[in-house]
Design a protein around this motif. Structure first.
Motif, mmCIF file in Angstrom:
data_model
loop_
_atom_site.group_PDB
_atom_site.id
_atom_site.type_symbol
_atom_site.label_atom_id
_atom_site.label_comp_id
_atom_site.label_asym_id
_atom_site.label_seq_id
_atom_site.Cartn_x
_atom_site.Cartn_y
_atom_site.Cartn_z
ATOM 1 N N GLN A 52 0.663 -1.116 -0.017
ATOM 2 C CA GLN A 52 -0.173 0.322 0.102
ATOM 3 C C GLN A 52 1.156 1.248 0.215
ATOM 4 O O GLN A 52 0.564 2.474 -0.926
ATOM 5 C CB GLN A 52 -0.454 -0.602 0.711
ATOM 6 C CG GLN A 52 -2.088 0.778 1.405
ATOM 7 C CD GLN A 52 -2.782 0.779 2.699
ATOM 8 O OE1 GLN A 52 -2.127 0.898 3.750
ATOM 9 N NE2 GLN A 52 -3.785 0.530 2.165
ATOM 10 N N THR B 29 -4.308 -8.482 -6.769
ATOM 11 C CA THR B 29 -3.363 -8.048 -7.430
ATOM 12 C C THR B 29 -2.674 -8.902 -6.308
ATOM 13 O O THR B 29 -1.434 -10.078 -6.767
ATOM 14 C CB THR B 29 -2.522 -6.419 -8.110
ATOM 15 O OG1 THR B 29 -3.754 -6.539 -8.751
ATOM 16 C CG2 THR B 29 -1.511 -7.034 -9.197
ATOM 17 N N GLN C 176 2.609 0.958 -3.655
ATOM 18 C CA GLN C 176 1.682 1.163 -4.667
ATOM 19 C C GLN C 176 0.399 1.122 -4.683
ATOM 20 O O GLN C 176 -0.644 0.293 -4.552
ATOM 21 C CB GLN C 176 2.072 -0.692 -5.433
ATOM 22 C CG GLN C 176 3.446 -0.584 -6.398
ATOM 23 C CD GLN C 176 3.579 -2.022 -6.853
ATOM 24 O OE1 GLN C 176 3.566 -3.128 -5.942
ATOM 25 N NE2 GLN C 176 3.664 -2.055 -8.474
ATOM 26 N N ALA C 177 0.040 1.927 -4.053
ATOM 27 C CA ALA C 177 -1.469 2.156 -3.514
ATOM 28 C C ALA C 177 -2.458 1.912 -4.593
ATOM 29 O O ALA C 177 -4.104 1.744 -4.462
ATOM 30 C CB ALA C 177 -1.942 3.574 -3.081
ATOM 31 N N ASN C 178 -2.402 2.066 -6.309
ATOM 32 C CA ASN C 178 -3.131 1.805 -7.056
ATOM 33 C C ASN C 178 -3.814 0.655 -7.207
ATOM 34 O O ASN C 178 -5.157 0.303 -7.734
ATOM 35 C CB ASN C 178 -3.478 2.745 -7.964
ATOM 36 C CG ASN C 178 -3.276 3.960 -8.285
ATOM 37 O OD1 ASN C 178 -3.193 4.873 -6.537
ATOM 38 N ND2 ASN C 178 -1.809 4.903 -8.581
ATOM 39 N N ILE C 179 -3.097 -0.441 -6.695
ATOM 40 C CA ILE C 179 -3.130 -1.555 -7.543
ATOM 41 C C ILE C 179 -4.339 -2.544 -6.297
ATOM 42 O O ILE C 179 -4.543 -2.013 -5.632
ATOM 43 C CB ILE C 179 -1.893 -2.675 -7.290
ATOM 44 C CG1 ILE C 179 -1.023 -2.699 -6.452
ATOM 45 C CG2 ILE C 179 -1.292 -2.267 -8.526
ATOM 46 C CD1 ILE C 179 -0.153 -3.607 -6.040
ATOM 47 N N LYS C 180 -5.549 -3.393 -7.645
ATOM 48 C CA LYS C 180 -5.445 -4.094 -6.579
ATOM 49 C C LYS C 180 -5.798 -5.265 -5.736
ATOM 50 O O LYS C 180 -4.132 -6.006 -5.582
ATOM 51 C CB LYS C 180 -6.799 -4.845 -7.733
ATOM 52 C CG LYS C 180 -8.078 -3.821 -8.462
ATOM 53 C CD LYS C 180 -8.255 -4.340 -8.868
ATOM 54 C CE LYS C 180 -9.484 -3.494 -10.068
ATOM 55 N NZ LYS C 180 -10.042 -4.040 -11.219
ATOM 56 N N LYS D 1 -11.393 -4.248 -4.667
ATOM 57 C CA LYS D 1 -10.279 -2.811 -4.096
ATOM 58 C C LYS D 1 -9.132 -2.396 -4.160
ATOM 59 O O LYS D 1 -7.620 -3.213 -4.331
ATOM 60 C CB LYS D 1 -11.383 -3.161 -2.539
ATOM 61 C CG LYS D 1 -12.742 -2.670 -2.569
ATOM 62 C CD LYS D 1 -13.192 -1.908 -1.388
ATOM 63 C CE LYS D 1 -14.642 -1.913 -1.396
ATOM 64 N NZ LYS D 1 -15.407 -1.867 -0.745
ATOM 65 N N PRO D 2 -8.530 -1.245 -4.654
ATOM 66 C CA PRO D 2 -7.913 -1.253 -4.719
ATOM 67 C C PRO D 2 -6.451 -0.563 -3.343
ATOM 68 O O PRO D 2 -7.545 -0.263 -2.542
ATOM 69 C CB PRO D 2 -7.417 0.807 -5.113
ATOM 70 C CG PRO D 2 -7.943 1.090 -5.169
ATOM 71 C CD PRO D 2 -9.400 -0.089 -5.221
ATOM 72 N N GLN E 66 -5.517 1.202 -1.759
ATOM 73 C CA GLN E 66 -5.401 2.942 -1.606
ATOM 74 C C GLN E 66 -6.795 2.592 -0.610
ATOM 75 O O GLN E 66 -7.420 3.967 0.344
ATOM 76 C CB GLN E 66 -5.960 4.290 -2.362
ATOM 77 C CG GLN E 66 -6.179 4.063 -3.499
ATOM 78 C CD GLN E 66 -5.991 5.005 -4.186
ATOM 79 O OE1 GLN E 66 -4.786 5.152 -4.336
ATOM 80 N NE2 GLN E 66 -6.599 4.690 -5.561
ATOM 81 N N GLU E 67 -8.214 2.331 -0.650
ATOM 82 C CA GLU E 67 -9.255 2.307 -0.289
ATOM 83 C C GLU E 67 -9.580 1.573 1.215
ATOM 84 O O GLU E 67 -10.299 1.694 2.104
ATOM 85 C CB GLU E 67 -10.242 1.207 -1.110
ATOM 86 C CG GLU E 67 -10.656 3.300 -2.132
ATOM 87 C CD GLU E 67 -11.647 2.146 -3.019
ATOM 88 O OE1 GLU E 67 -12.553 1.642 -2.581
ATOM 89 O OE2 GLU E 67 -11.435 2.783 -4.127
#
Ligand SMILES: Cc1cc2nc3c(=O)[nH]c(=O)nc-3n(C[C@H](O)[C@H](O)[C@H](O)COP(=O)(O)OP(=O)(O)OC[C@H]3O[C@@H](n4cnc5c(N)ncnc54)[C@H](O)[C@@H]3O)c2cc1C
Length: 396
Positions: free
Chosen positions: A275, A285, A278-282, A306-307, A309-310
């Motif tokens: 996180q 992944t 790479q906060a954007n990856i799901k 969810k990515p 970051q959420e």
């Protein structure tokens, strides 16, 4: 009773692991030995064991690998005839074998080699094996000899050895005869139940987990009593694989088991680390790098899309909790139909731990799985059969 009476020193009921070992040892002492079995072939369970390769013993054997109301009972026999003694016999017969995980020893080629070895030793010891033999009434005479009626002959024997195994796999000729004999002669029997057996699932879990059929994962599986770190396998019927079979022997109906799918890793730490980078990856992944992809929806639902970051720290900890402490309440077990062993059986406290002789009835012996001694998966059950059979074989 039939007029044709056959005299034998030792009569053994059951021509499989424990019975053949006892027969060999008694025969080597010059005893006249007869082994009776209702099956059309000796050692059927040996042939089907270990996926056809027979996991015949284990490098590490201790009383801790056995379940019994008397945990000390097995110690004497296991120390008198050890895994090294059986390995020496296997070597003598030039049977190639190898070691797998957790000290399990398997034949390189076929389980049939173990059975052939036992039958060869029986032949050398002049053991008489009668198959397709249905056993009827058994009685003890005043001089302690036993009369055993079969569909073919009437036998008179000085010693009677019950080596008829447990109730697992009736298709492989398992029967309750031994327990009935124990009962007839006044022995206490602890209730029997299937052990080393796959779990079935509750309907809701079954629906959810059916899709995982075929997936296997190295896990840590535990309940309040014990923990095992081995493989689990999702099947179309429920849960199987070594770790599940192991814990099934310690499971009581209604209890939950806990599965740690990634015992070597700290999942919360891994997610939080990613996180930060790479906060954007799901989430999926990240998790598919460490777990089979198909398992994720069943475990975490929509959250996997969810990515990172959420995800709050609390949510990440919950996700880790799901993976490290997955609690499942099995619906039941597949029962004797597929169980490798039978728990419970003849009460050890009424037998000699040195010879397996009944403390109640002179000349009567119980060996192998019929006794309330049940091994873990890993060659322990055969070692118990060899050790207990050998011990009785020295004295019958
Ligand atoms: C599928 C499977 C795989 C297994 N794999 C392994 C393994 O790899 N390693 C391991 O350690 N253990 C394994 N086991 C367990 C192991 O096979 C048993 O613990 C062991 O065979 C017990 O030996 P036994 O001599 O006490 O009884 P058994 O081997 O069950 O023999 C009992 C004998 O008694 C006979 N009998 C039963 N009833 C009667 C009757 N009414 N009249 C006459 N004869 C009768 C039977 O026909 C049989 O020949 C496996 C079991 C199964 C089912």
């Amino acid at each position: 009773m039939s007029a044709k009476q056959k005299l034998t020193d030792v009569l053994i009921i059951g021509a499989s692991a424990s019975g053949l070992m006892c027969a060999i040892e008694a025969g080597k002492r010059g005893r006249k030995v007869t082994v009776l079995d209702h099956a059309n072939k000796a050692g059927k369970k040996i042939l089907m064991s270990g996926g056809g390769r027979c996991n015949f013993t284990n490098m590490e054997i201790s009383a801790d690998n056995f379940i019994s109301h008397n945990p000390h009972f097995c110690k004497s026999a296991l120390s008198r005839y050890t895994q090294w003694d059986f390995i020496a016999l296997v070597n003598e017969h030039k049977i190639p074998f190898h070691e797998r995980d957790l000290g399990k020893l398997f034949c390189d080629v076929s389980a049939k080699q173990i059975l052939d070895m036992l039958l060869d030793e029986c032949k050398k010891a002049k053991v008489n094996i009668q198959l397709n033999c249905s056993i009827g009434d058994i009685e003890q005479l005043n001089n302690n000899a036993f009369l055993i009626q079969t569909d073919k002959d009437l036998y008179k024997a000085q010693s009677l050895v019950v080596a008829s195994g447990g109730l697992s796999i009736p298709k492989m000729c398992a029967s309750p005869l031994g327990y009935k004999i124990a009962e007839q002669f006044g022995h206490n029997i602890f209730p029997t139940r299937a052990g080393l057996v796959p779990f079935t699932l509750q309907p809701d879990d079954k629906k959810q987990l059916e899709a995982l059929s075929g997936i296997s994962v190295d896990c840590h599986v535990s309940n309040d009593a014990i923990a095992f770190k081995e493989n689990i396998l999702f099947t179309h019927r429920g849960l199987s694989g070594p770790a599940i079979l192991q814990i099934s022997s310690y499971w009581q109906p209604g209890e939950a088991i806990t599965i740690d799918l990634l015992p070597e890793l700290d999942v919360a730490h891994i997610i939080k680390n990613r996180q930060a980078k790479q906060a954007n990856i799901k989430l999926k992944t990240v998790l598919t790098e460490i777990l089979p992809k198909r398992i994720l929806p069943a475990l975490l639902g929509d959250t996997i899309d969810k990515p990172l970051q959420e995800l709050s720290n609390i949510r990440i900890n919950e996700i880790a909790q799901n993976i490290h402490h997955w609690s499942i309440k099995p619906g039941g077990t597949e029962g004797y139909r597929t169980a490798e062993v039978t728990l419970g059986g003849v009460d050890c406290d009424e037998l000699s731990s040195k010879t397996m002789a009944s403390n109640k009835v002179p000349g009567l012996y119980f060996i192998g799985e019929i006794i309330d001694v049940t091994g873990w998966l890993g060659g322990y059950n055969f070692q118990w059969a060899w050790s207990s059979g050998w011990c009785a074989g020295q004295v019958v």
